[in-house]
Write an enzyme that holds these catalytic residues in place. Sequence first.
Site, short mmCIF file in Angstrom:
data_model
loop_
_atom_site.label_atom_id
_atom_site.label_comp_id
_atom_site.label_asym_id
_atom_site.label_seq_id
_atom_site.Cartn_x
_atom_site.Cartn_y
_atom_site.Cartn_z
N GLU A 67 45.75 -31.45 30.86
CA GLU A 67 46.00 -32.57 32.21
C GLU A 67 44.72 -33.21 31.94
O GLU A 67 43.60 -32.87 32.82
CB GLU A 67 46.28 -31.95 33.39
CG GLU A 67 46.60 -33.09 34.36
CD GLU A 67 46.32 -32.61 35.96
OE1 GLU A 67 46.69 -33.16 36.86
OE2 GLU A 67 45.28 -31.75 35.97
N ASP B 105 44.39 -27.25 33.78
CA ASP B 105 44.54 -28.23 35.19
C ASP B 105 43.04 -29.07 35.19
O ASP B 105 41.94 -28.33 34.85
CB ASP B 105 44.50 -27.22 36.25
CG ASP B 105 44.69 -28.21 37.43
OD1 ASP B 105 45.69 -28.76 37.59
OD2 ASP B 105 43.84 -28.16 38.50
C1 NOJ Z 1 46.79 -31.10 39.16
C2 NOJ Z 1 47.99 -30.39 39.71
O1 NOJ Z 1 49.17 -30.78 38.78
C3 NOJ Z 1 48.35 -30.62 40.85
O2 NOJ Z 1 49.51 -30.12 41.57
C4 NOJ Z 1 46.80 -30.26 41.64
O3 NOJ Z 1 46.94 -30.30 43.16
C5 NOJ Z 1 45.63 -30.64 40.99
N1 NOJ Z 1 45.63 -30.69 39.70
C6 NOJ Z 1 44.45 -29.83 41.72
O4 NOJ Z 1 44.63 -28.62 41.04
#
Ligand code: NOJ
Length: 548
Positions: A264, A209
């Site tokens: 991500e 993440d």
């Molecule tokens: C990306 C995640 O996919 C999202 O759902 C989240 O709110 C943010 N990162 C913060 O962790």
Amino acid sequence: MSSSTPAPWWRTAAVYQVLPRSFADGGGDGVGDLAGLRARLPYLAELGVDAVWVTPWYPSPMVDNGYDVADYRDVDAVLGGLGQAEAFVQEAHALGLRVLVDIVPNHTSDAHAWFRAALAGDARARARYLFRPGRGEGGALPPNDWESCFGGPSWTRTTDADGRPGEWYLHSFAPEQPDLDWRNPEVRAEFVDVLRFWFDRGVDGFRVDVAHGLVKEAGLPDALGRDRRTEEHPGWDQDEVHEVYREWREVADSYDPPRVFVAEAWVARPERLPLYLRSDELHMAFEFEPLHVTWREGPWRRVVERGLATAALTGAPSAWALTNHDVVRQVTRYARTQWPERGSNESERARWGTEEPDLALGRTRARAAALLTTALPGLVYVYEGEELGLEEVEDIPTERRLDPIHTRSGGRDPGRDGSRVPLPWSGDRPPYGFSPPGAPEPWLPQPPGWGPLTAAAQEQDPDSTLALYRCALGLRHELMAGPLVWHEAPDGVLAFARGTTVVWVNFGPDDVPLPAGRRVVLASGPAPDGVLPVDTAAWLVPDEEGSR
Ligand code: NOJ
């Protein structure tokens, strides 16, 4: 890689993304859990995916759908606890499914023991976060001008033990998600240990993440109004973050078989993305453009070209996804006018407008899009419910909405709850088999009218979206081998070959004749008499081959 070495599984996998609270409720409390997921593993195996990615399952106050982690070495009791998670991993493996889980290293929950100790004044715990004195008289102003991704300032002021206003702490997201200081070696050591904890339990990899956000520019300088999504920002994408991933890669490679990371990673300058994909860092990064691109041939062609160019440059496979838990579901996106000119820094929901959606049209296009992305080289991620053709639930009552994007925008942005509604499994009214009989209402309300979209209903229908996904995922490994080669085709048609298979996607405006000497092995909708209608895609094989 020598030609005799088979490519590792993750280079071509189809990965199914599960939001455990929305997938299936085994315990009967209206919240999905791991018992429900375990019971549905045969459904996933039959769907034809190779792996399951479970979004955060850790104990969490659920301020941000589990992306606020209170303990990285446990599983939330609501989901069934650690024992259920271990059983799930074993059962998934027994069915031939790999398991990816989320790791959330940028921030913890404010309920994490470290942050609680920090607020209680423990200096060593405070040094794991980004506490800073305020600016201005009495420190009344935030330490810098950064804005949170969820709206409002990135800083919250604390109160000292004597009741007086104290320092501020940084949170790139909600105030309940304090950012860690990745320049602190204790933070780095902790996460290496957490990775091992899960790898030792058989987890095959992690989705990382906010992979670009861990390290902030030294000194935390002002952003001077730069947009976090579209411009270089001192809170994102610092060179030092790569040291973290080099260390993580060593850990992953020390296992047999080696474990995997998918990033991500949002970077303002595209040429910075390959840095994350160096051979001693992360294995792949999501392609984000398909989540936002309009349903038009030219933009889609550019999206595919850019993804393939990154893959060619880095050697990392492209990780394609049409949707996820952060964006409007594709059926609804494609159900509205496809605005070519809308800007990328608009809020996600504003970008797709508010006109009445034509959901039948959206579903037709979403089916064609599925035959496009499942045909591309690399991995394809399928977000739970897209195989059922679910739309965004746009009319969740305000008081039931939970996403901090909604609450922190003062209700102006509806937030992401509409893509996270519990799945419909069977029956013609809520909870559509999501929970066992007698359970309370699901934690997010399901709409009326999903009866025909339940998995049970679609299993009876060979033309359903579920049947289409099963066919596409079932045939994909066999039919989609080799590099992508672009083909000439009529205007509005995206056409390419993978080996001897040819893929045509007709974005319109006109129905087009299909190429001679080939027959349709799979189509996203009716394609009678050698014609590919508008908003339809087809997989074609030479006349003498194929089966369906
Ligand atoms: C990306 C995640 O996919 C999202 O759902 C989240 O709110 C943010 N990162 C913060 O962790």
